[in-house]
Design a protein around this motif. Structure first.
Motif, PDB file in Angstrom:
ATOM      1  N   ARG A  95     -33.649 -47.909   5.929  1.00 41.96           N
ATOM      2  CA  ARG A  95     -32.960 -49.078   6.476  1.00 41.96           C
ATOM      3  C   ARG A  95     -33.809 -49.760   7.541  1.00 41.96           C
ATOM      4  O   ARG A  95     -34.712 -49.153   8.108  1.00 41.96           O
ATOM      5  N   GLU A  96     -33.487 -51.018   7.792  1.00 38.63           N
ATOM      6  CA  GLU A  96     -34.253 -51.784   8.764  1.00 38.63           C
ATOM      7  C   GLU A  96     -34.094 -51.201  10.165  1.00 38.63           C
ATOM      8  O   GLU A  96     -33.023 -50.732  10.536  1.00 38.63           O
ATOM      9  N   ALA A  97     -35.200 -51.256  10.923  1.00 34.73           N
ATOM     10  CA  ALA A  97     -35.160 -50.758  12.296  1.00 34.73           C
ATOM     11  C   ALA A  97     -34.417 -51.751  13.182  1.00 34.73           C
ATOM     12  O   ALA A  97     -34.665 -52.946  13.135  1.00 34.73           O
ATOM     13  N   VAL A  98     -33.480 -51.238  13.950  1.00 33.79           N
ATOM     14  CA  VAL A  98     -32.716 -52.084  14.868  1.00 33.79           C
ATOM     15  C   VAL A  98     -32.802 -51.471  16.256  1.00 33.79           C
ATOM     16  O   VAL A  98     -32.555 -50.285  16.429  1.00 33.79           O
ATOM     17  N   LYS A  99     -33.161 -52.283  17.245  1.00 34.56           N
ATOM     18  CA  LYS A  99     -33.319 -51.768  18.594  1.00 34.56           C
ATOM     19  C   LYS A  99     -32.834 -52.808  19.587  1.00 34.56           C
ATOM     20  O   LYS A  99     -33.201 -53.971  19.509  1.00 34.56           O
ATOM     21  N   THR A 100     -31.981 -52.397  20.520  1.00 29.84           N
ATOM     22  CA  THR A 100     -31.489 -53.303  21.549  1.00 29.84           C
ATOM     23  C   THR A 100     -32.586 -53.538  22.569  1.00 29.84           C
ATOM     24  O   THR A 100     -33.217 -52.587  23.052  1.00 29.84           O
ATOM     25  N   PHE A 101     -32.816 -54.800  22.912  1.00 21.74           N
ATOM     26  CA  PHE A 101     -33.916 -55.114  23.822  1.00 21.74           C
ATOM     27  C   PHE A 101     -33.530 -54.921  25.276  1.00 21.74           C
ATOM     28  O   PHE A 101     -32.440 -55.263  25.707  1.00 21.74           O
ATOM     29  N   SER A 102     -34.454 -54.356  26.025  1.00 24.28           N
ATOM     30  CA  SER A 102     -34.355 -54.238  27.479  1.00 24.28           C
ATOM     31  C   SER A 102     -35.759 -54.453  28.006  1.00 24.28           C
ATOM     32  O   SER A 102     -36.705 -53.824  27.516  1.00 24.28           O
ATOM     33  N   GLN A 103     -35.925 -55.336  28.990  1.00 27.33           N
ATOM     34  CA  GLN A 103     -37.281 -55.606  29.456  1.00 27.33           C
ATOM     35  C   GLN A 103     -37.905 -54.375  30.107  1.00 27.33           C
ATOM     36  O   GLN A 103     -39.103 -54.117  29.950  1.00 27.33           O
ATOM     37  N   THR A 104     -37.099 -53.567  30.798  1.00 22.79           N
ATOM     38  CA  THR A 104     -37.616 -52.324  31.374  1.00 22.79           C
ATOM     39  C   THR A 104     -38.035 -51.368  30.272  1.00 22.79           C
ATOM     40  O   THR A 104     -39.101 -50.745  30.334  1.00 22.79           O
ATOM     41  N   GLN A 105     -37.202 -51.242  29.234  1.00 19.94           N
ATOM     42  CA  GLN A 105     -37.505 -50.352  28.122  1.00 19.94           C
ATOM     43  C   GLN A 105     -38.748 -50.812  27.375  1.00 19.94           C
ATOM     44  O   GLN A 105     -39.561 -49.991  26.930  1.00 19.94           O
TER      45      GLN A 105
END
Length: 204
Positions: A95-105
């Motif tokens: 499945r497609e990679a999904v990642k919530t964005f965080s500038q610190t992360q």
């Protein structure tokens, strides 16, 4: 060609391809007449998005290559590092990679990706986040956060002064990627020489 050569070459090819997109957006911005502000606004935004895409792409690729090599006998990760690497994306799923964005992360992932990629290529290279130019990468992360989560229409605007930060920040980061590749290649060649020497001693 061994697996390490292939991984270094594939990483370099990915970097070049994404960087061509960045250059194409910059060229289009330069070719857009000064009085066509709507078009210039579009190409400034496209340039910013292409920079974000390059950073995302190479971070993912470095993490993926470290993940593939994580259980090699000559690669040492702490249990916490292994968990972080294995949880970055579900590399084993289709499945497609999904990642919530965080500038610190984003910044932490980029630093970790550099270090992990270096380690699986027998290199001691560490991304120099103490360098003053790291502040430009922080600014790029901040810009991405603003563009991704706009609270008003004007928030998606990338201004002329933002372009300098994107240009010089990306230039610094790409130079560090080149350093990483060169150091990794040199370290791998040194290890191969050591292996050849050990085999010669056994034969003798």
């Amino acid at each position: 060609m061994n697996d390490n050569d292939i991984s270094l070459e594939s990483f370099w090819n990915l970097l070049k391809r994404l960087n061509r997109d960045v250059k194409r957006c910059m060229m289009s911005l330069h070719e857009t007449p000064e009085d066509d502000e709507e078009a210039r606004s579009f190409w400034r935004r496209m340039y910013a998005l292409s920079v974000f895409s390059l950073i995302d792409g190479v971070t993912y690729r470095m993490m993926f290559q470290a993940y593939i090599a994580r259980h090699r006998s000559d690669v040492l990760f702490t249990p916490d590092e292994l968990i972080r690497l294995e949880n970055y994306y579900d590399f084993d799923e289709d499945r497609e990679a999904v990642k919530t964005f965080s500038q610190t992360q984003m910044l932490e992932d980029l630093e970790f990706a550099f270090n992990a990629f270096a380690r699986v290529h027998c290199s001691d290279y560490i991304l120099p986040i103490h360098d003053n130019n790291w502040a430009l990468i922080k600014e790029i992360a901040w810009m991405r956060n603003v563009l991704q989560f706009p609270r008003e229409a004007g928030a998606v605007e990338v201004y002329e002064e933002n372009i300098d930060s994107l240009v010089y920040g990306l230039l610094w980061l790409v130079e560090r990627m080149v350093d990483l590749i060169e150091d990794s290649k040199a370290s791998l060649l040194e290890k191969l020489d050591e292996l050849d020497t050990d085999e010669d001693e056994i034969v003798m």
